[in-house]
Enzyme design. Sequence first.
Site, PDB file in Angstrom:
ATOM      1  N   ARG A  28     -50.194  33.603  -0.522  1.00 59.49           N
ATOM      2  CA  ARG A  28     -51.000  33.222   0.644  1.00 59.49           C
ATOM      3  C   ARG A  28     -50.367  32.062   1.399  1.00 59.49           C
ATOM      4  O   ARG A  28     -49.815  32.229   2.483  1.00 59.49           O
ATOM      5  CB  ARG A  28     -52.426  32.866   0.178  1.00 59.49           C
ATOM      6  CG  ARG A  28     -53.462  32.815   1.309  1.00 59.49           C
ATOM      7  CD  ARG A  28     -53.527  31.493   2.028  1.00 59.49           C
ATOM      8  NE  ARG A  28     -53.833  30.366   1.146  1.00 59.49           N
ATOM      9  CZ  ARG A  28     -53.802  29.098   1.562  1.00 59.49           C
ATOM     10  NH1 ARG A  28     -53.472  28.800   2.824  1.00 59.49           N
ATOM     11  NH2 ARG A  28     -54.069  28.102   0.725  1.00 59.49           N
ATOM     12  N   HIS A  78     -52.357  19.322  -4.618  1.00 60.16           N
ATOM     13  CA  HIS A  78     -51.555  20.258  -3.825  1.00 60.16           C
ATOM     14  C   HIS A  78     -50.549  19.425  -3.023  1.00 60.16           C
ATOM     15  O   HIS A  78     -50.906  18.818  -2.022  1.00 60.16           O
ATOM     16  CB  HIS A  78     -52.485  21.044  -2.886  1.00 60.16           C
ATOM     17  CG  HIS A  78     -51.803  22.107  -2.090  1.00 60.16           C
ATOM     18  ND1 HIS A  78     -52.110  23.442  -2.226  1.00 60.16           N
ATOM     19  CD2 HIS A  78     -50.849  22.049  -1.132  1.00 60.16           C
ATOM     20  CE1 HIS A  78     -51.379  24.157  -1.383  1.00 60.16           C
ATOM     21  NE2 HIS A  78     -50.604  23.319  -0.705  1.00 60.16           N
ATOM     22  N   CYS A 102     -47.221  24.513   6.500  1.00 59.34           N
ATOM     23  CA  CYS A 102     -48.526  24.567   7.138  1.00 59.34           C
ATOM     24  C   CYS A 102     -48.322  24.929   8.596  1.00 59.34           C
ATOM     25  O   CYS A 102     -47.654  24.200   9.328  1.00 59.34           O
ATOM     26  CB  CYS A 102     -49.253  23.224   7.028  1.00 59.34           C
ATOM     27  SG  CYS A 102     -50.857  23.222   7.875  1.00 59.34           S
ATOM     28  N   ASN A 119     -44.132  23.872  -0.135  1.00 58.07           N
ATOM     29  CA  ASN A 119     -44.953  23.446  -1.259  1.00 58.07           C
ATOM     30  C   ASN A 119     -44.077  23.093  -2.462  1.00 58.07           C
ATOM     31  O   ASN A 119     -42.909  23.477  -2.539  1.00 58.07           O
ATOM     32  CB  ASN A 119     -45.878  24.596  -1.677  1.00 58.07           C
ATOM     33  CG  ASN A 119     -46.919  24.919  -0.649  1.00 58.07           C
ATOM     34  OD1 ASN A 119     -47.836  24.143  -0.426  1.00 58.07           O
ATOM     35  ND2 ASN A 119     -46.784  26.067  -0.009  1.00 58.07           N
TER      36      ASN A 119
END
Length: 310
Positions: A28, A217, A250, A259
Amino acid sequence: MAAAGLPDKVPSRTELPAEITIWEVGPRDGLQNEKSVVDVGVKLEFIDRLGQAGLRTIEATSFVHPKWVPQLADAAQLLAGLSKRDGVRYPVLVPNDRGLDRALEAGVSHIAIFASATETFAQRNLNRTLDSQFEMFDPVVTRAREAGLEVRGYLSMCFGDPWEGPVALKQVVSAGQRLLDMGCSQLSLGDTIGVATPGQVEALIAGFSSPDALAVHFHDTYGQALANTLAALQCGVSTVDSSAGGLGGCPYAESATGNLATEDLVWMLDGLGLSHGVDLTKLVATSAWMAGKLGRPSPSRVVQAVFDQG
């Protein structure tokens, strides 16, 4: 006596959580802002390979409007084609009531909502104010819990915002606590633009009454993602978000890099002797395979090291 500038005592491994839950966000968050649409068959194989590697939480997709994230327009098709593995959960992100309707139609059992800790990002990402975003999420969480779903709350911009700069700790804690009080069973604290440092991580986690419902995160813009993760583990956090191969960023924050790579996280956890259930060899092979599908090398340091040595 400690060396100059070092503490007299550092936390030992026995003070870290014995078992770590890795919340895999590659399918995702990792793919959502790829410019070229990835075939749904490739996504399904990616998810299946991640399951084969031992990951037990794999965030599959999002029911965000295709206008905003075209890459995830195939969410319903993907979930319909998913071969679910025993013991594996496949959460999906839902932005609003309509997203929840679609998630319920697809038969999901875990959802996540995505809130902001800052005014500007709430307006740019959700078209809501910092306060009014909770009015949108409250009925979503209530309905989901009534339907028996587990609900996770993501909180973005917890350490810095590209428009507002550093974010006040009290503001982040207040927003996060509202999500927990609303009924979210877990709160993921997001360093969306990757500016956090370990001291800031420790201070933010200490602002909550307990680390038990918290996850972290991290993005690796300044190379601090692993250091920040270790700081969070030392504070008692036992759930860490990461993306296979370090995919992602993002789409609403241009300065955000990828990430934390799941392989890099697993390498560190192995070195600390912490249980996580992931087969690193299979995971590296999966990320290398996905990098081939995307037509570029994986940014994961561990993936690079394994193939350089090979």
